[in-house]
Motif scaffolding. Structure first.
Motif, PDB file in Angstrom:
ATOM      1  N   ARG A 226      72.959  25.737  11.273  1.00  0.00           N
ATOM      2  CA  ARG A 226      72.362  24.932  10.065  1.00  0.00           C
ATOM      3  C   ARG A 226      72.546  25.408   9.023  1.00  0.00           C
ATOM      4  NH1 ARG A 226      67.603  23.596  13.946  1.00  0.00           N
ATOM      5  NH2 ARG A 226      68.848  22.477  15.577  1.00  0.00           N
ATOM      6  N   GLU A 308      68.788  14.759  30.197  1.00  0.00           N
ATOM      7  CA  GLU A 308      68.826  15.423  28.875  1.00  0.00           C
ATOM      8  C   GLU A 308      68.665  16.895  29.070  1.00  0.00           C
ATOM      9  OE1 GLU A 308      67.140  12.337  25.736  1.00  0.00           O
ATOM     10  OE2 GLU A 308      65.607  13.279  26.914  1.00  0.00           O
ATOM     11  N   PHE A 309      69.081  17.611  28.104  1.00  0.00           N
ATOM     12  CA  PHE A 309      69.254  19.126  28.319  1.00  0.00           C
ATOM     13  C   PHE A 309      68.831  19.749  26.980  1.00  0.00           C
ATOM     14  CE2 PHE A 309      71.899  17.208  31.323  1.00  0.00           C
ATOM     15  CZ  PHE A 309      71.645  17.913  32.354  1.00  0.00           C
ATOM     16  N   ARG A 310      68.504  20.873  26.983  1.00  0.00           N
ATOM     17  CA  ARG A 310      68.169  21.697  25.932  1.00  0.00           C
ATOM     18  C   ARG A 310      69.011  22.973  26.054  1.00  0.00           C
ATOM     19  NH1 ARG A 310      64.935  20.765  22.036  1.00  0.00           N
ATOM     20  NH2 ARG A 310      63.565  19.035  22.595  1.00  0.00           N
ATOM     21  N   ILE A 428      65.918  19.268  30.629  1.00  0.00           N
ATOM     22  CA  ILE A 428      64.572  19.069  30.371  1.00  0.00           C
ATOM     23  C   ILE A 428      63.742  18.653  31.546  1.00  0.00           C
ATOM     24  CG2 ILE A 428      65.054  18.969  27.991  1.00  0.00           C
ATOM     25  CD1 ILE A 428      64.203  16.055  28.101  1.00  0.00           C
ATOM     26  N   GLU A 675      71.753  10.900  14.788  1.00  0.00           N
ATOM     27  CA  GLU A 675      71.178  12.248  14.639  1.00  0.00           C
ATOM     28  C   GLU A 675      72.309  13.411  14.516  1.00  0.00           C
ATOM     29  OE1 GLU A 675      69.339  13.035  18.965  1.00  0.00           O
ATOM     30  OE2 GLU A 675      68.942  11.258  17.809  1.00  0.00           O
ATOM     31  N   PHE A 676      73.358  12.901  15.186  1.00  0.00           N
ATOM     32  CA  PHE A 676      74.373  13.860  15.102  1.00  0.00           C
ATOM     33  C   PHE A 676      75.378  13.996  13.848  1.00  0.00           C
ATOM     34  CE2 PHE A 676      73.237  13.429  19.650  1.00  0.00           C
ATOM     35  CZ  PHE A 676      72.888  14.832  19.726  1.00  0.00           C
ATOM     36  N   LYS A 679      74.259  15.427  10.830  1.00  0.00           N
ATOM     37  CA  LYS A 679      74.089  16.831  10.741  1.00  0.00           C
ATOM     38  C   LYS A 679      75.481  17.775  10.466  1.00  0.00           C
ATOM     39  CE  LYS A 679      72.871  18.532  15.063  1.00  0.00           C
ATOM     40  NZ  LYS A 679      72.487  19.401  15.996  1.00  0.00           N
TER      41      LYS A 679
ATOM     42  N   ARG B 192      63.059  17.193  19.196  1.00  0.00           N
ATOM     43  CA  ARG B 192      63.578  15.907  19.809  1.00  0.00           C
ATOM     44  C   ARG B 192      64.870  15.773  19.472  1.00  0.00           C
ATOM     45  NH1 ARG B 192      63.231  13.012  24.055  1.00  0.00           N
ATOM     46  NH2 ARG B 192      64.799  11.444  23.556  1.00  0.00           N
ATOM     47  N   LYS B 193      65.229  16.344  18.282  1.00  0.00           N
ATOM     48  CA  LYS B 193      66.618  16.150  17.990  1.00  0.00           C
ATOM     49  C   LYS B 193      67.629  17.030  18.635  1.00  0.00           C
ATOM     50  CE  LYS B 193      67.069  14.101  13.514  1.00  0.00           C
ATOM     51  NZ  LYS B 193      67.602  14.272  12.076  1.00  0.00           N
ATOM     52  N   SER B 194      67.192  18.233  18.961  1.00  0.00           N
ATOM     53  CA  SER B 194      68.094  19.369  19.729  1.00  0.00           C
ATOM     54  C   SER B 194      68.216  19.009  21.102  1.00  0.00           C
ATOM     55  CB  SER B 194      67.441  20.756  19.180  1.00  0.00           C
ATOM     56  OG  SER B 194      66.187  20.927  19.645  1.00  0.00           O
ATOM     57  N   VAL B 195      67.480  17.806  21.646  1.00  0.00           N
ATOM     58  CA  VAL B 195      67.770  17.591  23.082  1.00  0.00           C
ATOM     59  C   VAL B 195      69.326  17.195  23.068  1.00  0.00           C
ATOM     60  CG1 VAL B 195      67.388  15.969  24.788  1.00  0.00           C
ATOM     61  CG2 VAL B 195      65.216  16.690  23.490  1.00  0.00           C
ATOM     62  N   ILE B 196      69.768  17.886  24.074  1.00  0.00           N
ATOM     63  CA  ILE B 196      71.170  17.788  24.226  1.00  0.00           C
ATOM     64  C   ILE B 196      71.649  16.433  25.159  1.00  0.00           C
ATOM     65  CG2 ILE B 196      73.307  18.803  25.154  1.00  0.00           C
ATOM     66  CD1 ILE B 196      72.230  20.535  22.719  1.00  0.00           C
TER      67      ILE B 196
END
Lengths: 717, 212
Positions: A226, A308-310, A428, A675-676, A679, B192-196
């Motif tokens: 970022r 969903e993943f982190r 997640i 959201e992408f 960015k 929330r946004k950084s959930v992939i």
């Protein structure tokens, strides 16, 4: 617990809902085979399951109860079962359930609530959220409030930060005003950022210099993606923070008082138990390589649509007596202050070689069968860089051979930057979601699922081939194949290739092992001094991974067992990074609030013996010490191809869900940028589904920009 | 590209086998009544409602033999608990069978009790009164502030005659969308946004940051 009879004919019966079994089930269902999928438990996942806090206690109880079952016990062949047989059929009894984990202990390391606190908690429980809000903004909290557990939670944590991040936050605000190159990961919500600063400033008291140094490193290396935005924002933030500084003086008086409160802050058993539902605790916590086989399979099979993943946000290592963040990406290497300029070049050069090592065989061919450790020395890497490459990137022991380690290094490097700053992803709600996700795919293609049901017997036909099973409900079901996790099968069918055991610990802690103002999902490959060849994998999962409530962390430790006592096995790392005592001023260690220890047999590599009935296929069980799950894909594929050698393995399904149904009456309102999109630089918006080839050629602008940014950064250091 | 966007709201449907869950969804989504074969083929439907994407999940028939997973309910913002108005057993199931797996849904998950097959019901012989249905709906939603809603989350529907079907979904959307301030905050945090989402992201990032 099926109340009605199951259909009596299937193509394949699958026993156990571990990850390999569910991938296999999905693959079979996908090509139209009729699948019956059973699990003896009332939950999905077998050894890959995840539980809430209550659930994991029941799991422990169940395993303790099962320890009384003798190892070899199998189901009896009763007359009722014999009646189900047809001419010339024979019957083979299956194994009864055995405990899958042993030497299990668990305990709280917090005190019980007092009666007053209990009453308070009851009163506030329903109103928790609003209560927290008011308390968090109330900077003049009276000391008497410390007796209230809810106040404790809110103290300095209303914004979701780990509690002892105060020192860190101080450094953030301090360094920011002094040095422009510091980049703080910026919350999209400026207000919440201000809030954080505010709370950090309120806590300001201790001398800053020592922690500031560490803080800067963290911030710089964590800045990553970022960065550019942040630079834009930094002026704004600087203005804000100087404003805060004025407040600081005003609040200095209060801060003293406040700090006192922080120090006596103490979790109670009740605080943790109240939130039992919010925990998702994995039995086999694993990460996914961003470019690994499982990720590719998730995308290819469309299962990724409903998962969903982190990203693992940082990789840590224990170096020079303290935890350090490992520079993973190119950006990190350049901005890292742990490595010198010379080392940066060395490291980059080495990593570039490793990313494509096969094309320069002259570099490593002669050392292929020698330890990687020696190879790194030979490559003239400095001890720091050797450490990073061996323990944090390749994650191999001192004994590991160069060819194996290079392969691992390459895999790691190729997974970088696809989804985030590190090479790994975490599902997640936990690893235990993955088997359920694949089950879902199987179910939507007609697979039939039944929990708390299993097979008591396999039926063999006159040619001694498997032709069916008898269920725990005494129903006969015909099938062509039985695919079963090893623990379901007669023990004579399965040969375990490893006598290894793994020791596991699960902690709920009150703060991160290395505090940060961000919610970090951390991986640490810890080399234990008592036996360097059995490293410990430490995974620290924050609330944002959806595995625990706010303000606590779930930490998983995994290590190959060296003895029969998992506590002993993991003692060194526990003592180094954690404490079970209440904190005193000097100690910033993460406090364990609850712990569980257990051991598992490594059943992740098994071979089918010759005595196994034809058409019965063995699936490996759990208990692997490895960090990732890519082996499950090859195991599942192997089984699939044994049954269907000419079929596609989980091809992309047709997508009814691709269609968005639009009401005429509610004509589509154009959505804002995704959201992408907002960015990046607006690039990539017209890309189709993320198939690989496209990615390869569209080395998109965002990334280039990032590299550019980092180069500048590198020069400035 | 909105098709690739993660849904803003996940709605799930629960209920015994053969109470008409898929018929209800199909009536709403397709506007048609079909006597459904047990559900096969789709993990979920996407429905656009105003600016929002709503994912409506159907059970895939896996509830028949106690095969529903927590995964199904994960992060559901609303759950339709369907029962057959003509079968008291299916009504009793709602609490008994599905209560525990609903734990995995969002804490503020709206639970809407929906009686189906109203067209088959003979009002003078009904076993489950509307009052009982409303009572269950109130109990299930104890944790929510329902004052904002026009009435209890309870409906009696007929997918065959298209009675009250749209109303169920409208009711849900109006409660859950536009997202409440709290939810809005949750969605907008960087967290929330950084959930992939593997599907989305694999097109957005380059794979080889390292190699120059």
């Amino acid at each position: 617990m099926a109340t009605e009879d199951l259909p009596s004919e299937f193509d394949i019966v699958i026993l156990g809902t571990g990850l390999i079994e569910t991938i296999t089930a999905a693959a079979f269902s996908r090509i139209g085979l009729k699948i019956l999928h059973l699990d003896r438990n009332d939950y999905y996942g077998g050894a890959y399951s995840n539980f809430n806090l209550d659930g994991i206690e029941s799991w422990k109880q169940k395993n303790q109860d099962l320890q009384c079952v003798p190892d070899e016990e199998s189901f009896a062949v009763s007359d009722d079962v014999k009646k189900l047989l047809q001419d010339q059929e024979t019957i083979i009894p299956m194994s009864k359930e055995r405990s899958s984990a042993f030497n299990i202990t668990s305990q709280f390391h917090a005190r019980q609530r007092t009666t007053i606190e209990e009453a308070e908690a009851k009163k506030t429980k329903c109103n928790l959220f609003t209560f927290l809000k008011t308390e968090a903004s109330n900077t003049t909290a009276s000391p008497s409030a410390t007796a209230n557990p809810v106040v404790k939670i809110s103290d300095g944590q209303g914004d979701g930060d780990p509690q002892d991040s105060d020192a860190k936050q101080q450094s953030t605000s301090g360094s920011e005003t002094q040095e422009q190159t510091v980049h703080v990961k910026q919350d999209s919500d400026v207000n919440s950022c201000t809030e954080q600063l505010q709370s950090s400033l309120v806590l300001t008291d201790a001398p800053q210099t020592a922690s500031q140094d560490v803080g800067e490193k963290e911030n710089t290396s964590g800045g990553g993606e970022r960065e550019r935005e942040e630079r834009d924002d930094i002026h704004k933030r600087k203005a804000e923070s100087s404003e805060e500084e004025n407040n600081e003086q005003k609040q200095a008086q209060q801060s003293l008082e406040r700090e006192k409160i922080i120090q006596v802050k103490e979790w109670t058993v009740g605080d943790i138990k109240d939130d039992w539902r919010k925990y998702c605790i994995d039995i086999s916590p694993k990460f996914l390589y961003c470019s690994g086989d499982l990720v590719e399979l998730l995308i290819q099979s469309d299962v990724a649509r409903y998962c969903e993943f982190r990203t693992v946000s940082r990789v840590l290592t224990f170096l020079q007596g303290k935890l350090q963040q490992v520079p993973c990406s190119r950006a990190d290497v350049f901005s890292s202050k742990i490595v010198s300029l010379v080392e940066k070049r060395l490291m980059m050069k080495f990593l570039q070689f490793a990313a494509d090592y096969e094309s320069s065989p002259q570099e490593y061919k002669d050392y292929e069968d020698q330890p990687f450790k020696d190879f790194l020395i030979l490559k003239k890497l400095t001890p720091n860089v050797q450490h990073f490459v061996q323990h944090a990137i390749a994650m191999v022991t001192d004994k590991e051979l160069t060819n194996v380690a290079l392969k691992k290094t390459k895999k790691y490097l190729h997974s970088l930057g696809r989804y985030g700053n590190t090479a790994f992803l975490f599902p997640i709600y936990g690893t235990g979601e993955l088997p359920q996700a694949f089950s879902r795919l199987s179910a939507v293609f007609g697979g039939i699922y039944c929990l708390t049901a299993s097979a008591t017997h396999i039926i063999a036909d006159s040619s001694n081939k498997c032709c069916g099973i008898v269920t725990t409900n005494g129903q006969r079901i015909s099938c062509r194949y039985v695919v079963a996790e090893e623990s379901y099968l007669p023990s004579s069918y399965v040969q375990k290739n490893s006598a290894r055991k793994i020791s596991r610990a699960i902690f709920i802690t009150d703060s991160s092992i290395l505090s940060s103002e961000n919610s970090e999902l951390s991986l640490l490959h810890y080399v234990s001094q008592d036996d360097r060849n059995r490293p410990v994998t430490v995974m620290e999962l924050p609330n944002s991974a959806c595995v625990c409530p706010k303000d606590v962390f779930v930490v998983h430790l995994t290590r190959e067992s060296g003895c029969d006592d998992p506590v002993e096995d993991l003692k060194e790392v526990r003592d180094k990074l954690f404490t079970t005592e209440n904190k005193d001023e000097a100690e910033a260690k993460s406090k364990i609030l609850w712990s569980m220890y257990f051991q598992q047999n490594d059943a992740s590599t098994v071979t089918q013996t010759v005595s196994a009935l034809p058409n019965v296929l063995v699936v490996p069980g759990g208990g692997s010490a490895g960090i990732d799950l890519d082996f499950t894909v090859s195991e599942a594929k192997k089984i699939f191809l044994t049954v269907c050698p000419d079929e596609d393995f989980l091809p992309k399904p047709p997508n009814p869900e691709d269609i968005i149904h639009v009401d005429d009456t509610e004509a589509a309102v154009e959505r804002g940028p995704s959201e992408f999109q907002d960015k990046g630089d607006g690039d990539g918006s017209d890309k189709g589904e993320g198939n690989e080839e496209k990615n390869e050629c569209l080395d998109n602008g965002k990334d280039n920009a990032e590299v550019k940014g980092n180069k500048t950064d590198g020069n400035s250091t | 590209m909105s098709g690739k966007k993660k849904a803003d709201l996940k709605v799930i449907i629960l209920g015994d086998y053969d109470v008409g869950k898929t018929s209800l969804i199909c009536r709403y989504i397709d506007g048609k009544f079909q006597t459904q074969e047990p559900t096969v083929g789709a993990a979920f439907f996407l429905k656009q409602w105003g600016p929002y994407n709503v994912a409506v999940w159907d059970t895939a028939g896996d509830e028949r033999y106690s095969g529903l997973s927590h995964f199904y309910c994960r992060s559901a913002g609303a759950a339709i608990l369907a029962f057959d108005l003509n079968s008291p057993k299916t009504f009793e199931s709602l609490w008994a069978r599905f209560g525990s797996i609903l734990e995995a849904a969002n804490e503020d998950c709206l639970k809407v009790v929906v009686g189906t097959k109203l067209d088959l019901l003979n009002q003078s012989e009904r076993d489950i009164t509307a009052e009982e249905g409303k009572k269950l709906a109130r109990e299930l939603n104890e944790h929510l502030d329902l004052k904002k809603l026009p009435h209890e989350p309870y409906f009696e529907t007929s997918s065959l005659n298209n009675q009250n079907v749209k109303e169920v979904f409208e009711y849900i959307f109006q409660h859950c969308l536009p997202l409440s301030a709290d939810q809005q905050k949750r969605y907008n945090t960087t967290d929330r946004k950084s959930v992939i989402d593997l599907m989305e992201d694999s097109g957005e990032h380059s794979r080889k940051k390292k190699c120059c």
